[in-house]
Design an enzyme around this catalytic site. Structure first.
Site, PDB file in Angstrom:
ATOM      1  N   TYR A 138       0.770  -1.072   0.022  1.00 14.34           N
ATOM      2  CA  TYR A 138       0.118  -0.210  -0.071  1.00 14.34           C
ATOM      3  C   TYR A 138       0.842   1.464  -0.183  1.00 14.34           C
ATOM      4  O   TYR A 138       1.931   1.187  -0.462  1.00 14.34           O
ATOM      5  CB  TYR A 138      -0.926  -0.101   1.108  1.00 14.34           C
ATOM      6  N   ARG A 191      -7.927  10.838  -8.770  1.00 11.17           N
ATOM      7  CA  ARG A 191      -7.132  11.499  -7.807  1.00 11.17           C
ATOM      8  C   ARG A 191      -6.428  10.319  -6.826  1.00 11.17           C
ATOM      9  O   ARG A 191      -7.095   9.917  -5.646  1.00 11.17           O
ATOM     10  CB  ARG A 191      -8.046  12.064  -6.710  1.00 11.17           C
ATOM     11  N   LYS A 209      -5.875  -2.242  -1.511  1.00 10.44           N
ATOM     12  CA  LYS A 209      -7.200  -2.152  -0.516  1.00 10.44           C
ATOM     13  C   LYS A 209      -7.747  -3.428  -0.166  1.00 10.44           C
ATOM     14  O   LYS A 209      -7.753  -3.637   1.071  1.00 10.44           O
ATOM     15  CB  LYS A 209      -8.047  -1.037  -0.693  1.00 10.44           C
ATOM     16  N   GLU A 281     -13.133   4.837  -3.673  1.00 10.36           N
ATOM     17  CA  GLU A 281     -11.717   5.228  -3.169  1.00 10.36           C
ATOM     18  C   GLU A 281     -10.979   6.118  -4.376  1.00 10.36           C
ATOM     19  O   GLU A 281     -11.184   5.842  -5.621  1.00 10.36           O
ATOM     20  CB  GLU A 281     -10.957   3.563  -3.326  1.00 10.36           C
ATOM     21  N   ASP A 282     -10.400   7.110  -3.916  1.00  8.61           N
ATOM     22  CA  ASP A 282      -9.526   7.869  -4.789  1.00  8.61           C
ATOM     23  C   ASP A 282     -10.264   8.458  -6.001  1.00  8.61           C
ATOM     24  O   ASP A 282      -9.827   8.631  -7.142  1.00  8.61           O
ATOM     25  CB  ASP A 282      -8.179   7.320  -5.304  1.00  8.61           C
ATOM     26  N   ASP A 304     -13.892   5.881   1.772  1.00  7.71           N
ATOM     27  CA  ASP A 304     -12.587   5.693   2.511  1.00  7.71           C
ATOM     28  C   ASP A 304     -11.920   7.039   2.883  1.00  7.71           C
ATOM     29  O   ASP A 304     -11.283   7.555   3.788  1.00  7.71           O
ATOM     30  CB  ASP A 304     -11.531   4.470   2.227  1.00  7.71           C
ATOM     31  N   ASP A 305     -11.789   7.570   1.578  1.00  6.76           N
ATOM     32  CA  ASP A 305     -10.819   9.187   1.648  1.00  6.76           C
ATOM     33  C   ASP A 305     -11.699  10.162   2.565  1.00  6.76           C
ATOM     34  O   ASP A 305     -11.093  10.822   3.174  1.00  6.76           O
ATOM     35  CB  ASP A 305     -10.981   9.693   0.345  1.00  6.76           C
ATOM     36  N   ASN A 446      -0.263  12.147   1.325  1.00  3.79           N
ATOM     37  CA  ASN A 446       0.385  10.837   0.606  1.00  3.79           C
ATOM     38  C   ASN A 446       0.738  11.094  -0.715  1.00  3.79           C
ATOM     39  O   ASN A 446       0.365  11.981  -1.384  1.00  3.79           O
ATOM     40  CB  ASN A 446      -0.358   9.606   0.952  1.00  3.79           C
TER      41      ASN A 446
HETATM   42  P1  NAD Z   1      -8.546  16.943  -2.238  1.00  3.08           P
HETATM   43  O1  NAD Z   1      -8.289  17.017  -3.896  1.00  3.08           O
HETATM   44  O2  NAD Z   1     -10.145  16.476  -2.189  1.00  3.08           O
HETATM   45  O3  NAD Z   1      -8.390  18.089  -1.434  1.00  3.08           O
HETATM   46  C1  NAD Z   1      -7.113  18.844  -1.498  1.00  3.08           C
HETATM   47  C2  NAD Z   1      -7.507  20.096  -0.794  1.00  3.08           C
HETATM   48  O4  NAD Z   1      -6.317  20.933  -0.820  1.00  3.08           O
HETATM   49  C3  NAD Z   1      -8.197  21.156  -1.710  1.00  3.08           C
HETATM   50  O5  NAD Z   1      -9.062  21.752  -0.925  1.00  3.08           O
HETATM   51  C4  NAD Z   1      -7.444  21.864  -2.174  1.00  3.08           C
HETATM   52  O6  NAD Z   1      -7.831  23.264  -2.496  1.00  3.08           O
HETATM   53  C5  NAD Z   1      -6.221  22.133  -1.186  1.00  3.08           C
HETATM   54  N1  NAD Z   1      -4.913  22.569  -1.629  1.00  3.08           N
HETATM   55  C6  NAD Z   1      -4.392  22.372  -2.843  1.00  3.08           C
HETATM   56  N2  NAD Z   1      -3.299  23.074  -2.912  1.00  3.08           N
HETATM   57  C7  NAD Z   1      -3.110  23.590  -1.671  1.00  3.08           C
HETATM   58  C8  NAD Z   1      -2.192  24.502  -1.304  1.00  3.08           C
HETATM   59  N3  NAD Z   1      -1.053  24.814  -1.794  1.00  3.08           N
HETATM   60  N4  NAD Z   1      -2.386  25.207  -0.072  1.00  3.08           N
HETATM   61  C9  NAD Z   1      -3.225  24.835   0.666  1.00  3.08           C
HETATM   62  N5  NAD Z   1      -4.402  23.978   0.370  1.00  3.08           N
HETATM   63  C10 NAD Z   1      -4.256  23.316  -0.950  1.00  3.08           C
HETATM   64  O7  NAD Z   1      -7.804  15.580  -1.800  1.00  3.08           O
HETATM   65  P2  NAD Z   1      -8.006  14.790  -0.492  1.00  3.08           P
HETATM   66  O8  NAD Z   1      -8.781  13.585  -0.830  1.00  3.08           O
HETATM   67  O9  NAD Z   1      -8.411  15.663   0.603  1.00  3.08           O
HETATM   68  O10 NAD Z   1      -6.643  14.228  -0.132  1.00  3.08           O
HETATM   69  C11 NAD Z   1      -5.544  15.264   0.301  1.00  3.08           C
HETATM   70  C12 NAD Z   1      -4.475  14.447   0.646  1.00  3.08           C
HETATM   71  O11 NAD Z   1      -4.641  13.813   1.973  1.00  3.08           O
HETATM   72  C13 NAD Z   1      -3.756  13.571  -0.185  1.00  3.08           C
HETATM   73  O12 NAD Z   1      -2.496  13.658  -0.186  1.00  3.08           O
HETATM   74  C14 NAD Z   1      -4.332  12.148   0.341  1.00  3.08           C
HETATM   75  O13 NAD Z   1      -3.079  11.087  -0.092  1.00  3.08           O
HETATM   76  C15 NAD Z   1      -3.734  12.481   1.873  1.00  3.08           C
HETATM   77  N6  NAD Z   1      -4.845  11.649   2.556  1.00  3.08           N
HETATM   78  C16 NAD Z   1      -4.384  11.122   3.654  1.00  3.08           C
HETATM   79  C17 NAD Z   1      -5.063  10.204   4.590  1.00  3.08           C
HETATM   80  C18 NAD Z   1      -4.456   9.471   5.499  1.00  3.08           C
HETATM   81  O14 NAD Z   1      -3.203   9.917   6.258  1.00  3.08           O
HETATM   82  N7  NAD Z   1      -5.064   8.597   6.143  1.00  3.08           N
HETATM   83  C19 NAD Z   1      -6.398   9.684   4.140  1.00  3.08           C
HETATM   84  C20 NAD Z   1      -6.775  10.531   2.958  1.00  3.08           C
HETATM   85  C21 NAD Z   1      -6.074  11.403   2.189  1.00  3.08           C
END
Ligand code: NAD
Length: 590
Positions: A138, A191, A209, A281-282, A304-305, A446
């Site tokens: 993963y 994504r 997953k 997912e994603d 999950d996200d 991530n």
């Molecule tokens: P998303 O695209 O839905 O959201 C990203 C957000 O970040 C948006 O609101 C965007 O406007 C904002 N953004 C982008 N660039 C920015 C910047 N320079 N400054 C401030 N804000 C900015 O994506 P998501 O699904 O919310 O995922 C975001 C991140 O979180 C990914 O890297 C994902 O891998 C990670 N994530 C981690 C976990 C975990 O650790 N358990 C779980 C889910 C997602």
């Protein structure tokens, strides 16, 4: 114990003796079959070719572990070298081989090869070496695997449903060899982790997953179905890549997209029934929120996200209270990133505080602030915001940067969900550490390259005071003679146990209270020994016990809410969860 000797093709059919410790003739607990006793329940439907083809069937192949008797009975003589191995010895050899690879992607490929060759050994390895192998199958390695999927792609895994299959999705589902599916993980590849649109190559995610569903949650592999929906890609690099495996067109959107998804959702329910869990997912956030709200009242869906992330992060925050003291309602939260993860977590925190304090959620939201790429979400921006950001646009003057927001809001908790690496700069961390004794800092983006800061940066810049967790794993850090162990807010803590809880209780809808129940169950698993090292999540080594605890709490909530269909309710849900779990130990074939 099953007995059958030949099938309609005259091929030998295996006689399966369960060695998992579950007594023969065990009741069919799901009303369908359970994780460990599937072949016992309907043995005559299991027809496995003998000899050469048996060695090439990953569900039954045991390689050198076939015994003398099995080699005689199943036409394997001469097809294997004379030596006989135990599963433990095979495991030792494979771990040795895996550790020879320096490049993580090589380990990933070796694990995928093993999954295609010997499924039980694959899961045995994964379960017994979970901390070492989780980052291989993963995040972060799966991200690189998706990026290079075109060149490492050998055999298709999972089901690909593209725009070409419109009008025929039910037929496509029927092509899948397994009929009794309990969990589907589906992506449209728009994504992938923090890596953006990888189109059809996103298949690595549902495959990965679901292998965790089995290894960590004990859902049997044959009940898991990975699906990628291919509506095109907007990734120019892929569109221009002659080796790209997906549809070479720009993404379908609007009605065309909605119709394909609608057909998919109906076909799944028609083919697998009301109780099949569909995990999104994603997906990109504009589709993710819409799909979840559209289907949460008609299907058993889980994103999950949004929801899994929220639950695992809330568990970390509840657990961190042991170190910071006080209640969740005493904290002020600031997020960088207001997408699926950020707003999902924010909403669950608000809900938990509301439940604990009896204050309406509209009020509890006010202590939670989010910054997106244009700055702090404030009321003057409300009109132009996407609908899922609007509840977080509080009264405040505009603030452009994260550093200014930290100074203005003075959060006790800083959470990174932006997908943009290196955004928790020294200035930002020094600022939050200047007004908090123990600042809580979660950099969740991530893969590792996108993490808002590293564990070392968080500990060093806060002079060892940060309570830190991240999305991708970081090694322990030594600072001023003390070793700090960073927590990993990995969704893998929650979704396998959460899914198992839904499945084992025959739940038909996901309710937010089940997410809160899962968070509390996980938070309760961290021990004093963990806290001493600054660790707010329990180690992954005990993940199956953790999953059983989560499953039990989720199922209990489902029964309480009247959403469970498996009746009567088992008295001891933890024991029941454990008894449902798939065992990767080899079976003896007579
Ligand atoms: P998303 O695209 O839905 O959201 C990203 C957000 O970040 C948006 O609101 C965007 O406007 C904002 N953004 C982008 N660039 C920015 C910047 N320079 N400054 C401030 N804000 C900015 O994506 P998501 O699904 O919310 O995922 C975001 C991140 O979180 C990914 O890297 C994902 O891998 C990670 N994530 C981690 C976990 C975990 O650790 N358990 C779980 C889910 C997602």
């Amino acid at each position: 114990m099953a007995t059958e000797s030949s099938n309609s093709n005259g091929k030998s059919v295996l006689d399966l003796e369960d060695k998992s410790g579950v007594a023969g003739g065990v009741e069919d607990v799901y009303g369908e079959d359970s994780a460990t006793i599937d072949q016992l329940v309907t043995p005559w439907t299991v027809s496995v070719a003998s000899g050469y083809s048996l060695l090439r069937d990953p569900h039954y192949n045991k390689g050198l572990a076939f015994t003398e008797q099995e080699r005689d009975a199943h036409y394997l003589r001469g097809l294997l070298p004379p030596s006989i191995s135990s599963q433990a010895l095979q495991e030792k050899k494979l771990m040795h081989n895996l550790r020879q690879y320096d490049v993580p992607l090589q380990r990933y490929i070796a694990m995928m090869d093993l999954q295609e060759r010997n499924e039980r050994l694959f899961y045995k390895l994964l379960i017994d070496n979970v901390e070492e192998l989780l980052p291989v199958v993963y995040t972060p390695t799966v991200g690189e695997a998706c990026q290079k999927y075109g060149s490492i792609f050998r055999r298709p895994q999972g089901l690909f449903i593209s725009l070409k299959e419109k009008g025929k999705i039910l037929e496509v589902l029927k092509n899948w060899p397994e009929k009794s599916i309990q969990v589907i993980v589906v992506t449209d590849g728009e994504r992938i982790l923090g890596l953006g649109d990888l189109g059809c190559q996103g298949m690595g995610i549902p495959v990965g997953k679901l292998s965790l569903y089995t290894a960590l949650g004990g859902v049997r592999p044959s009940a898991c179905l990975p699906i990628t929906i291919d509506v095109g890609t907007n990734n120019e690099k892929l569109l221009n890549d002659e080796f790209y495996i997906g549809l070479k067109q720009r993404r379908a959107t609007g009605q065309e997209y909605a119709e394909l998804l609608e057909e998919f959702m109906s076909a799944v329910k028609q083919n697998y029934g009301e109780k099949v869990l569909i995990q999104f997912e994603d997906f990109a956030n504009h589709n993710a929120f819409e799909l979840l709200s559209k289907y949460r009242t008609s299907h058993l869906v889980f994103n999950d996200d949004i929801q899994g992330t929220a639950s695992v992060v809330l568990a970390g925050l509840v657990s961190a209270l042991k170190l910071t003291g006080g209640a969740l309602s005493d904290h002020t939260f600031l997020f960088l990133g207001a997408g699926e993860a950020g707003t999902g977590i924010a909403e669950l925190i608000a809900l938990e505080i509301s439940k604990k304090t009896n204050i309406p959620v509209e009020e509890t939201r006010k202590k939670i602030w989010l910054v997106d790429s244009k700055g702090l979400l404030v009321s003057s921006r409300k009109e132009s915001l996407q609908h899922f950001k609007k509840p977080w646009a509080h009264e405040h003057e505009p603030v452009k940067t994260l550093l200014e927001a930290v100074k203005a809001i003075k959060p006790t908790v800083l959470i990174g969900t932006s997908g943009v690496g290196k955004t928790f700069t020294k200035d930002v961390i020094e600022a939050i550490a200047s007004f908090n004794k123990k600042p809580v800092i979660f950099s969740l983006s991530n893969p590792t390259s996108q993490s808002e800061c590293t564990a070392e940066e968080a500990y060093t810049w806060s002079e060892g005071r940060a309570i830190f967790a991240s999305g991708s794993p970081f090694d322990p850090v030594e600072y001023n003679g003390k070793v700090y162990v960073p927590g990993q807010a990995n969704n893998a803590y929650i979704f396998p146990g959460f899914g198992l809880g839904l499945i084992m209780s025959g739940t038909i809808r996901v309710h937010d209270d089940m997410l809160l129940a899962a968070s509390e169950a996980l938070a309760a698993q961290a021990t004093d020994a963990n806290y001493e090292k600054g660790l707010i999540y329990p180690p992954f080594t005990n993940i199956r016990e953790i999953s059983a605890q989560i499953a039990a709490k989720v199922a209990a909530k489902a029964y309480e809410l009247g959403l469970a269909s498996r009746l009567p309710r088992p008295d001891n849900l933890v024991k029941f969860a454990e008894s449902c779990m798939y065992s990767p130990v080899y079976r003896y074939y007579r």
